[in-house]
Every structure is written in structure tokens, then in C-alpha cells.
Design an enzyme around this catalytic site. Structure first.
Site, PDB file in Angstrom:
ATOM      1  N   CYS A 150     -85.088 -42.217  58.625  1.00 23.03           N
ATOM      2  CA  CYS A 150     -86.258 -41.904  57.341  1.00 23.03           C
ATOM      3  C   CYS A 150     -85.174 -41.441  56.975  1.00 23.03           C
ATOM      4  O   CYS A 150     -85.227 -40.062  57.280  1.00 23.03           O
ATOM      5  CB  CYS A 150     -87.596 -41.748  57.577  1.00 23.03           C
ATOM      6  N   CYS A 200     -95.221 -39.269  64.646  1.00 27.50           N
ATOM      7  CA  CYS A 200     -94.188 -39.729  63.907  1.00 27.50           C
ATOM      8  C   CYS A 200     -92.758 -39.726  64.794  1.00 27.50           C
ATOM      9  O   CYS A 200     -91.731 -38.575  64.462  1.00 27.50           O
ATOM     10  CB  CYS A 200     -93.853 -39.545  62.253  1.00 27.50           C
ATOM     11  N   GLU A 256     -89.875 -46.558  67.406  1.00 22.64           N
ATOM     12  CA  GLU A 256     -90.871 -46.969  68.713  1.00 22.64           C
ATOM     13  C   GLU A 256     -91.619 -47.342  67.814  1.00 22.64           C
ATOM     14  O   GLU A 256     -91.635 -48.105  66.597  1.00 22.64           O
ATOM     15  CB  GLU A 256     -90.979 -44.931  68.453  1.00 22.64           C
ATOM     16  N   CYS A 305     -89.629 -35.280  54.691  1.00 23.72           N
ATOM     17  CA  CYS A 305     -90.967 -34.930  54.364  1.00 23.72           C
ATOM     18  C   CYS A 305     -90.561 -33.892  55.720  1.00 23.72           C
ATOM     19  O   CYS A 305     -90.510 -33.946  56.773  1.00 23.72           O
ATOM     20  CB  CYS A 305     -92.201 -35.932  54.917  1.00 23.72           C
ATOM     21  N   CYS A 345     -92.272 -33.737  59.702  1.00 22.63           N
ATOM     22  CA  CYS A 345     -91.951 -35.230  59.715  1.00 22.63           C
ATOM     23  C   CYS A 345     -90.803 -34.923  60.829  1.00 22.63           C
ATOM     24  O   CYS A 345     -89.706 -34.688  60.064  1.00 22.63           O
ATOM     25  CB  CYS A 345     -92.094 -36.206  59.258  1.00 22.63           C
ATOM     26  N   CYS A 349     -99.205 -49.684  65.466  1.00 20.70           N
ATOM     27  CA  CYS A 349     -98.090 -49.311  64.263  1.00 20.70           C
ATOM     28  C   CYS A 349     -96.620 -48.836  64.764  1.00 20.70           C
ATOM     29  O   CYS A 349     -96.201 -48.889  66.355  1.00 20.70           O
ATOM     30  CB  CYS A 349     -98.909 -47.440  64.748  1.00 20.70           C
TER      31      CYS A 349
HETATM   32  N1  SAH Z   1     -93.087 -43.227  55.498  1.00 20.42           N
HETATM   33  C1  SAH Z   1     -94.448 -43.670  55.200  1.00 20.42           C
HETATM   34  C2  SAH Z   1     -94.179 -44.340  57.035  1.00 20.42           C
HETATM   35  C3  SAH Z   1     -94.624 -43.070  58.008  1.00 20.42           C
HETATM   36  S1  SAH Z   1     -95.207 -41.864  58.314  1.00 20.42           S
HETATM   37  C4  SAH Z   1     -95.313 -41.817  54.702  1.00 20.42           C
HETATM   38  O1  SAH Z   1     -94.659 -41.605  54.351  1.00 20.42           O
HETATM   39  O2  SAH Z   1     -96.522 -42.322  54.743  1.00 20.42           O
HETATM   40  C5  SAH Z   1     -96.751 -42.078  58.798  1.00 20.42           C
HETATM   41  C6  SAH Z   1     -97.743 -40.796  58.286  1.00 20.42           C
HETATM   42  O3  SAH Z   1     -97.498 -40.100  59.078  1.00 20.42           O
HETATM   43  C7  SAH Z   1     -97.657 -40.734  57.067  1.00 20.42           C
HETATM   44  O4  SAH Z   1     -98.901 -40.044  56.713  1.00 20.42           O
HETATM   45  C8  SAH Z   1     -96.538 -39.414  57.391  1.00 20.42           C
HETATM   46  O5  SAH Z   1     -97.339 -37.851  55.966  1.00 20.42           O
HETATM   47  C9  SAH Z   1     -97.777 -38.270  58.778  1.00 20.42           C
HETATM   48  N2  SAH Z   1     -96.649 -37.274  59.823  1.00 20.42           N
HETATM   49  C10 SAH Z   1     -95.274 -37.647  60.227  1.00 20.42           C
HETATM   50  N3  SAH Z   1     -95.441 -36.627  61.247  1.00 20.42           N
HETATM   51  C11 SAH Z   1     -96.078 -36.222  60.790  1.00 20.42           C
HETATM   52  C12 SAH Z   1     -96.957 -35.019  61.426  1.00 20.42           C
HETATM   53  N4  SAH Z   1     -95.465 -34.381  62.106  1.00 20.42           N
HETATM   54  N5  SAH Z   1     -97.731 -34.895  61.712  1.00 20.42           N
HETATM   55  C13 SAH Z   1     -98.435 -35.449  60.773  1.00 20.42           C
HETATM   56  N6  SAH Z   1     -99.074 -36.487  60.068  1.00 20.42           N
HETATM   57  C14 SAH Z   1     -97.520 -36.877  59.826  1.00 20.42           C
END
Ligand code: SAH
Length: 346
Positions: free
Chosen positions: A111, A332, A91, A115, A118, A104
Site C-alpha cells: 500500500c 492488516c 493475504e 498510515c 499499519c 476480507c
Molecule cells: N486502505 C483501506 C483498506 C485497508 S486497511 C483503508 O484505509 O480503509 C483496513 C482497516 O484496517 C483500516 O481501517 C485501517 O486503518 C485498519 N488498520 C490497519 N492497520 C491496523 C492496525 N495495526 N490496527 C488496527 N487497525 C488497523
């Protein structure tokens, strides 16, 4: 097979001249692909049929297929679901501003970073994207837009620094003055904090903004949210980030997703202020966008505002990130996941 849209201009010239063609043909092809954003070779009116046939035979011309596009009624944010040539789904999100658009993009299908808040990481990483697949997200959305895309953030699904070589190739092609010609200053690479790759990127000395997903003021809290914190302690991460700043002069962005009861206490805002004191940086706060498979909830608006004012009082640059497209599975990996669950076939 050579993926011609992933070739840097010099590489394309070599490829074309090795086939006995003139150099200017490579320039024409590069311009069709990266400036005119051609969707197929049929558009390339000044390229002779014989050369098109040769490319057809010896190379691939990668394009993405748009499978779904949701438009936010709240703010015009558009979320695209694209199918890769092998039918993996990714996406991209296009955000509208007054005079320009910002996009974006994803760097991987899924991934591996794990995290805890996420959605992108729930099914693991299917594979890394090629440079052409990253470029195509921009090109297809640009063709679908009235305004120029003037900012690119690599902050969609995937960890860009876990796809380092393709990322660099993508950056070289995107910033080529004979192609899309995007300025380095308009590009942001977001990472969960892969220390060796941050240092490597610093050594490239590019004017690209580095965004670091910090999400915690110390190792203990960070480990609760991000498995990568087990591998790279905060002290090492901060050293790498300072090195990035020293090499590039670019102000660092820290992403901080406020998770209810985990990292949003005023004492944690104090601790974060101490950690960042004296650094040329900017903190982006965003309440965690809740993902149904995850137990983590976002902080309330009042807790978010209190966290922000504490940082401000301590002299830290901070904004609360506009939550765009929340009505369209903006977080994300959410739209992709919904389609995967529905068993969508493309
Ligand atoms: N892997 C990279 C880029 C992709 S994630 C990174 O970790 O930075 C993009 C951003 O969205 C990151 O800051 C991630 O921590 C955040 N993110 C992911 N899921 C989220 C959620 N459910 N709510 C808020 N931020 C989120």
C-alpha cells in the site's frame, strides 16, 4: 494477453464471438470461472479441446496459489497467504460465523497510503491487483470452505480506491447473477478517504457499504496518523461521505482505531460525536493492533469501553469490533510482512 477472468460477461461474449465461437460458449466459460470457481481449464468438461487451446494461446487463466494458511485456535479465523502469478504475496482473511463466512480481501500488494499504525504500507505498494486476482481470493477460499461466503469486505492490504477501475470491474463480475451472484448489500469497500474517488463511487449508485477509516475527530490528530489527511481535509471528506449517503442511501461505517494517548481521550470522543451528529452512520472501534515496526500502542479495554460509552451517550451508533484472529497475525499486512522478512520464496 487477455486476462479472461477479469472480463465482464459482455466482454467475454465479445472476445469469444470475435474468435468465431458461439455465444453460448462464453456463457459456459463464465459459469465455469465465476460460478463453479474452476481452478483450471481441465475442469471444464463441456468446453471443446479446440477452444481450450485457443484460450491457452491468446489469453491467461489467472489462479492464485495458496502458500500458507493459519487457523486461529481462538475463533476459527483463517488467514491465507496467496502468491500472485508474478510471485508477489497477498493475504486474505476468512472469518467464520454461525451460518456463513465473511472474507476480507486485499486490493493491492502492499500500500502507498503510509498510515502510521499499519503493517501493509511498510514496503510501499508493489502493484495493484487485477479484478481476477481479487475474485480469486474469494474463489479459492470458497472452495476451501464448507459454508457459503456471504459477505466480502475489501479491507485487506491496499487502498481499493487507488485501484478504481479494477475495483469496479471486480464488483461487476462478483455481483453478476450468472456468476458468484453476490448481492451489493453484502459488500463493503473500505477507504482511507480519497475524496474524488468517494464521489465517483457515489455516482455509480450501487448499494455497497462505504467504510471510511477516520481514526481521528479532527485534522490535527488525523494528520499524525494518516498522511492522506494532508491532502484531503476532514471537512472535504465529510462532504464526500454525505454525498455518498445521499446518492446510495447506504449507512456509512467509520473505522476508528484507538491508539493509546493519541486519539482515545474522552474529550476526543466528544469531538467525534459532534462531527458525526445527525449522520446516518455507525462507528467501529478497534484498539490498534500493535505492529512491531511501529511505536503506536492500542488503547486498553477500559479506555476503549469508556470511549464507546461516551459516543453512545451522545446518540452515536457504535460497536467495538471483534478482534478476530489476533493469535495469527490478524492485523492488516502482518502475515505477508513476516514471510517477506523471512525471505520466503514461492
Ligand atoms: N486502505 C483501506 C483498506 C485497508 S486497511 C483503508 O484505509 O480503509 C483496513 C482497516 O484496517 C483500516 O481501517 C485501517 O486503518 C485498519 N488498520 C490497519 N492497520 C491496523 C492496525 N495495526 N490496527 C488496527 N487497525 C488497523
Amino acid at each position: 494477453m487477455v486476462d479472461i477472468k477479469s472480463l465482464r460477461r459482455e466482454e467475454l461474449i465479445n472476445f469469444i464471438t470475435e474468435k468465431g465461437e458461439k455465444k453460448y460458449r462464453a456463457d459456459q466459460l463464465f459459469s465455469w470461472m465465476h460460478k463453479n470457481l474452476a481452478e483450471s481449464m481441465d475442469e471444464m468438461s463441456n468446453i471443446p479441446k479446440s477452444l481450450k487451446e485457443l484460450i491457452d494461446k491468446e489469453a491467461e487463466f489467472i489462479t492464485l496459489k495458496s502458500v500458507d494458511c493459519q487457523v486461529s485456535a481462538q475463533d476459527g479465523t483463517r488467514k491465507y497467504l496467496f502468491a500472485l502469478p508474478d510471485e508477489n504475496l497477498i493475504e486474505s482473511v476468512c472469518m467464520e460465523y454461525r451460518e456463513w463466512n465473511s472474507i476480507c480481501i486485499s486490493s493491492q500488494a502492499g500500500c502507498n497510503m503510509g498510515c502510521r499504525f499499519c503493517a501493509s504500507t511498510l514496503g510501499g505498494c508493489k502493484r495493484s491487483l487485477t479484478a481476477s486476482e481479487m475474485l480469486e481470493q474469494i474463489y479459492r477460499v470458497q472452495r476451501d470452505s464448507e459454508k457459503r461466503i456471504s459477505n466480502v469486505v475489501i479491507m485487506g492490504s491496499g487502498e481499493p480506491l487507488d485501484n478504481y477501475d479494477n475495483l469496479l470491474r471486480f464488483l461487476d463480475i462478483l455481483t453478476d447473477e450468472k456468476g458468484f451472484n453476490m448481492g451489493e448489500r453484502h459488500i463493503t469497500v473500505s477507504t482511507c478517504g480519497l475524496v474524488p474517488e468517494i464521489k465517483r463511487l457515489a455516482g455509480e449508485k450501487r448499494a455497497i457499504t462505504l467504510a471510511v477509516s477516520l481514526h481521528a475527530p479532527n485534522d490535527e490528530v488525523r494528520k499524525q496518523l494518516m498522511p492522506v489527511a494532508e491532502k484531503y481535509p476532514m471537512a472535504e471528506l465529510m462532504d464526500a461521505v454525505r454525498y455518498y449517503y445521499d446518492c446510495t442511501g447506504r449507512r456509512i461505517t467509520f473505522e476508528y482505531a484507538l491508539s493509546k494517548g493519541i486519539n482515545d481521550d474522552p474529550s476526543q470522543a466528544e469531538e467525534l460525536s459532534k462531527l458525526l451528529k445527525g449522520m446516518n452512520c455507525h462507528v467501529n472501534l478497534i484498539p490498534v493492533n500493535p505492529v512491531k515496526e511501529r511505536k503506536i500502542a492500542g488503547s486498553s479495554p477500559s479506555v476503549t469501553a469508556a470511549f464507546k460509552s461516551k459516543l453512545e451517550k451522545n446518540g452515536i451508533n457504535v460497536t467495538i469490533r471483534r478482534e478476530m484472529g489476533r493469535d495469527i497475525d490478524g492485523a492488516c499486512g502482518q502475515l505477508r510482512r513476516k514471510h517477506l522478512e523471512a525471505g520466503l520464496h514461492v
